[in-house]
Design a protein around this motif. Structure first.
Motif, mmCIF file in Angstrom:
data_model
loop_
_atom_site.group_PDB
_atom_site.id
_atom_site.type_symbol
_atom_site.label_atom_id
_atom_site.label_comp_id
_atom_site.label_asym_id
_atom_site.label_seq_id
_atom_site.Cartn_x
_atom_site.Cartn_y
_atom_site.Cartn_z
ATOM 1 N N GLU A 342 9.610 37.316 113.042
ATOM 2 C CA GLU A 342 8.377 36.624 113.104
ATOM 3 C C GLU A 342 7.277 37.048 112.646
ATOM 4 N N PHE A 343 7.050 38.356 112.681
ATOM 5 C CA PHE A 343 6.063 39.307 112.036
ATOM 6 C C PHE A 343 6.126 39.272 110.801
ATOM 7 N N LEU A 344 7.329 39.390 110.005
ATOM 8 C CA LEU A 344 7.467 39.463 108.638
ATOM 9 C C LEU A 344 7.200 38.059 107.850
ATOM 10 N N LEU A 345 7.755 37.077 108.780
ATOM 11 C CA LEU A 345 7.711 35.903 108.163
ATOM 12 C C LEU A 345 5.843 35.646 108.219
ATOM 13 N N GLN A 346 5.366 35.865 109.299
ATOM 14 C CA GLN A 346 3.937 35.583 109.402
ATOM 15 C C GLN A 346 2.951 36.128 108.229
ATOM 16 N N GLN A 347 3.546 37.297 107.956
ATOM 17 C CA GLN A 347 2.715 38.167 106.984
ATOM 18 C C GLN A 347 2.600 37.344 105.589
ATOM 19 N N ALA A 348 3.393 36.498 105.323
ATOM 20 C CA ALA A 348 3.451 35.769 103.929
ATOM 21 C C ALA A 348 2.386 34.750 104.124
ATOM 22 N N LYS A 349 1.752 34.263 104.996
ATOM 23 C CA LYS A 349 0.800 33.336 105.254
ATOM 24 C C LYS A 349 0.976 32.061 104.217
ATOM 25 N N SER A 350 2.256 31.676 104.310
ATOM 26 C CA SER A 350 2.643 30.580 103.278
ATOM 27 C C SER A 350 2.472 29.166 104.152
ATOM 28 N N GLU A 351 1.850 28.239 103.228
ATOM 29 C CA GLU A 351 1.663 26.985 103.781
ATOM 30 C C GLU A 351 3.207 25.924 103.294
ATOM 31 N N ARG A 352 4.075 26.839 102.959
ATOM 32 C CA ARG A 352 5.402 26.059 102.492
ATOM 33 C C ARG A 352 6.355 26.013 103.621
ATOM 34 N N ALA A 362 9.573 35.006 125.996
ATOM 35 C CA ALA A 362 10.045 34.194 127.174
ATOM 36 C C ALA A 362 10.427 33.094 127.069
ATOM 37 N N ARG A 363 10.122 32.414 125.962
ATOM 38 C CA ARG A 363 10.426 30.886 125.729
ATOM 39 C C ARG A 363 11.372 30.720 124.357
ATOM 40 N N ARG A 364 11.996 31.784 124.190
ATOM 41 C CA ARG A 364 12.854 31.649 122.890
ATOM 42 C C ARG A 364 13.880 32.968 123.365
ATOM 43 N N GLY A 365 15.087 32.720 122.477
ATOM 44 C CA GLY A 365 16.094 33.709 122.471
ATOM 45 C C GLY A 365 16.322 34.307 120.970
ATOM 46 N N ALA A 366 17.509 34.550 120.274
ATOM 47 C CA ALA A 366 17.676 35.068 119.203
ATOM 48 C C ALA A 366 17.620 34.269 118.275
ATOM 49 N N GLN A 367 16.407 33.406 117.964
ATOM 50 C CA GLN A 367 16.680 32.485 116.861
ATOM 51 C C GLN A 367 15.235 31.991 116.358
ATOM 52 N N LEU A 368 14.895 31.905 115.149
ATOM 53 C CA LEU A 368 13.668 31.165 114.782
ATOM 54 C C LEU A 368 14.082 30.119 114.009
ATOM 55 N N SER A 369 13.128 28.914 114.235
ATOM 56 C CA SER A 369 13.836 27.726 113.469
ATOM 57 C C SER A 369 12.449 27.616 112.503
ATOM 58 N N ILE A 370 12.775 27.523 111.282
ATOM 59 C CA ILE A 370 11.641 27.553 110.065
ATOM 60 C C ILE A 370 11.738 26.311 109.499
ATOM 61 N N ARG A 371 10.591 25.485 109.915
ATOM 62 C CA ARG A 371 10.458 24.179 109.004
ATOM 63 C C ARG A 371 10.096 24.312 107.614
ATOM 64 N N LEU A 372 10.857 23.544 106.971
ATOM 65 C CA LEU A 372 10.551 23.834 105.360
ATOM 66 C C LEU A 372 10.811 22.292 104.982
ATOM 67 N N PHE A 419 14.238 35.313 101.370
ATOM 68 C CA PHE A 419 13.602 34.040 101.620
ATOM 69 C C PHE A 419 12.291 33.826 100.956
ATOM 70 N N LEU A 420 11.277 34.763 101.025
ATOM 71 C CA LEU A 420 10.009 34.991 100.431
ATOM 72 C C LEU A 420 10.326 34.650 98.942
ATOM 73 N N ALA A 421 11.156 35.519 98.306
ATOM 74 C CA ALA A 421 11.262 35.480 96.824
ATOM 75 C C ALA A 421 11.955 33.948 96.580
ATOM 76 N N GLY A 422 12.703 33.399 97.433
ATOM 77 C CA GLY A 422 13.476 32.156 96.906
ATOM 78 C C GLY A 422 12.224 31.122 97.106
ATOM 79 N N LEU A 423 11.338 31.274 97.785
ATOM 80 C CA LEU A 423 10.228 30.326 97.981
ATOM 81 C C LEU A 423 9.381 30.316 96.796
ATOM 82 N N SER A 424 9.154 31.409 96.337
ATOM 83 C CA SER A 424 8.090 31.311 95.229
ATOM 84 C C SER A 424 8.598 30.965 93.778
#
Ligand SMILES: Cc1ncc(COP(=O)(O)O)c(C=O)c1O
Length: 424
Positions: A342-352, A362-372, A419-424
């Motif tokens: 999460e920390f690394l993804l947030q550093q991108a500050k991307s609106e994409r 406490a409200r999640r496990g080993a998963q982040l769902s990224i809306r693209l 992931f970030l390289a693929g976005l740009s």
């Protein structure tokens, strides 16, 4: 405010891996490889966990015993097949916080869900509804709708669906409880995913169970995405039943045999209706081949068929690794690893893209769902072809799961970089 424990840069990831007490488990799994033979960055354990390197030994043992003993293997195999499923009872119970009598491994998840509903969904004229997440996994939706119809009710009026508030991505636990408080008298069954497959949200299962029972509802959970992902305490939290699969976080292998929990308070509820089969019959008299069904006490009384030994063998391999690592240790690493992602993804500050999974650990496990929302599927496919494996769920969700048993901080670092390289 607690200090941020993470830093940018590959050196940090390498340092975290060097001091990770669980890093030795990585070598206990087979990683798929790219065309050039490099191990993939595999972040898809929420869909299909990796194969333990010990798996083939466990399977070979049973294949050898079958070859050498034939039917005699039921009694004389190194691990006799008659009581084979019990080799998993203690570990399974420990994994989900249950007593051994409350758990059994059998069938597949959706089959177990139907078996549980055959016993625990008992609609009446006044109390007939099922409460579920609108975004529940489709198989759960199909299963509950078909049960409603089977009992002669109409899903349009009998299925209550929970949704997030306008503008939010996850369902608030307090909204579930207030819905139960408001409508509980007409609800026969609350059936929620412990961790929602799409958002990765972990529900407050203890409070939901309490709220449901206060109103006289039966409470059951689908723990497909929770079992082996985070610690749960089913006995203490008290749901009536739970079901889960073992091919995701539990690494049992594709389509592997599933889990089922029935709370001890129902262990001897002989008057509950159930769909019966001979393996659920009292084992002392099972082979007398009598016509009348007398169930075993506990979850084993819901078994139908003699168990699939090869699938159980594969699951044993992975449960032994799990027991060695310890679910609490895994959870500690998982919290850190998902937080790092999460920390690394947030550093991108991307609106994409945005993260739909709750930010509270406490409200999640080993998963982040990224809306693209735009072109996400193409990006997911491109990364997969490069050996970076997450998965895509329509319409717009890229699910990434750093599994604490075999993923490293460097996996997460490389994923975010690509992931970030693929976005740009
Ligand atoms: C939350 C959830 N429920 C049910 C299922 C269906 O499982 P099975 O095909 O093993 O019955 C899945 C499969 O991925 C799932 O994720």
């Amino acid at each position: 405010m607690t200090a941020n424990p993470y830093q940018f840069g590959p050196e940090f990831a390498a340092a975290m891996d060097a001091r990770d007490p669980l890093s030795r488990f990585r070598d206990r799994f087979h990683f798929p490889t790219t065309k050039s033979g490099e191990p993939c960055i595999y972040l898809c354990g929420h869909s299909l966990g990796l194969q333990p390197t010990s798996g083939s030994d466990y399977l070979q043992q049973e294949l050898r015993d079958w070859a050498q003993l034939g039917v005699e293997g039921h009694f004389h195999a190194r691990h006799p097949w008659m009581p084979y499923h019990r080799l998993l009872s203690e570990q399974t119970a420990a994994l989900v916080g249950a007593e051994p009598i409350e758990v059994v491994v059998m069938n597949s998840l959706t089959v177990n869900l139907h078996l549980m509903m055959a016993s625990f969904y008992r609609p009446t004229r006044d109390r007939y509804k099922i409460l579920i997440e609108r975004s529940a996994f489709p198989s759960d939706q199909y299963a509950v709708q078909s049960q409603i119809k089977y009992h002669g009710f109409d899903p349009a009026t009998s299925l209550l669906e929970l949704t997030p508030r306008e503008g939010e991505t996850c369902i608030r636990d307090e909204d579930i409880e207030s819905r139960v408080d408001r409508e509980g008298e007409s609800i026969a069954l609350i059936m929620l995913g412990g961790v929602n497959y799409a958002t990765g949200q972990f529900f407050d299962l203890a409070s939901i169970t309490k709220a449901g029972h206060r109103k006289g509802c039966v409470v059951g959970f689908d723990l497909a995405h929770a079992a082996g992902n985070l610690p749960v305490r089913l006995h203490d939290w008290g749901p009536d039943f739970a079901v889960w699969c073992s091919y995701k976080n539990l690494n049992g292998g594709p389509g592997c045999v599933a889990g089922c929990f029935v709370h001890e308070r129902h262990a001897r509820a002989w008057n509950l209706p159930r769909f019966a089969g001979w393996w659920g019959h009292d084992e002392g008299t099972r082979f007398q081949m009598g016509p009348n069904f007398r169930p075993m006490p506990g979850a084993e009384g819901w078994q139908l068929s003699n168990p699939p030994i090869l699938a159980l063998a594969s699951l044993r391999a992975s449960m032994d690794v799990f027991a060695e690592a310890g679910i609490e240790n895994l959870r500690a690493k998982s919290t850190s690893l998902t937080g790092y992602l999460e920390f690394l993804l947030q550093q991108a500050k991307s609106e994409r893209f945005s993260i739909v999974t709750p930010s509270e650990p406490a409200r999640r496990g080993a998963q982040l769902s990224i809306r693209l929302p735009r072109a996400g599927r193409g990006l997911c496919d491109r990364l997969t072809s490069l050996g970076v494996i997450g998965d895509w769920r329509e319409p717009d969700t890229y699910r990434i799961a750093p599994a604490p048993l075999y993923n490293s901080y460097q996996d997460v670092y490389v994923f975010v970089e690509r992931f970030l390289a693929g976005l740009s």
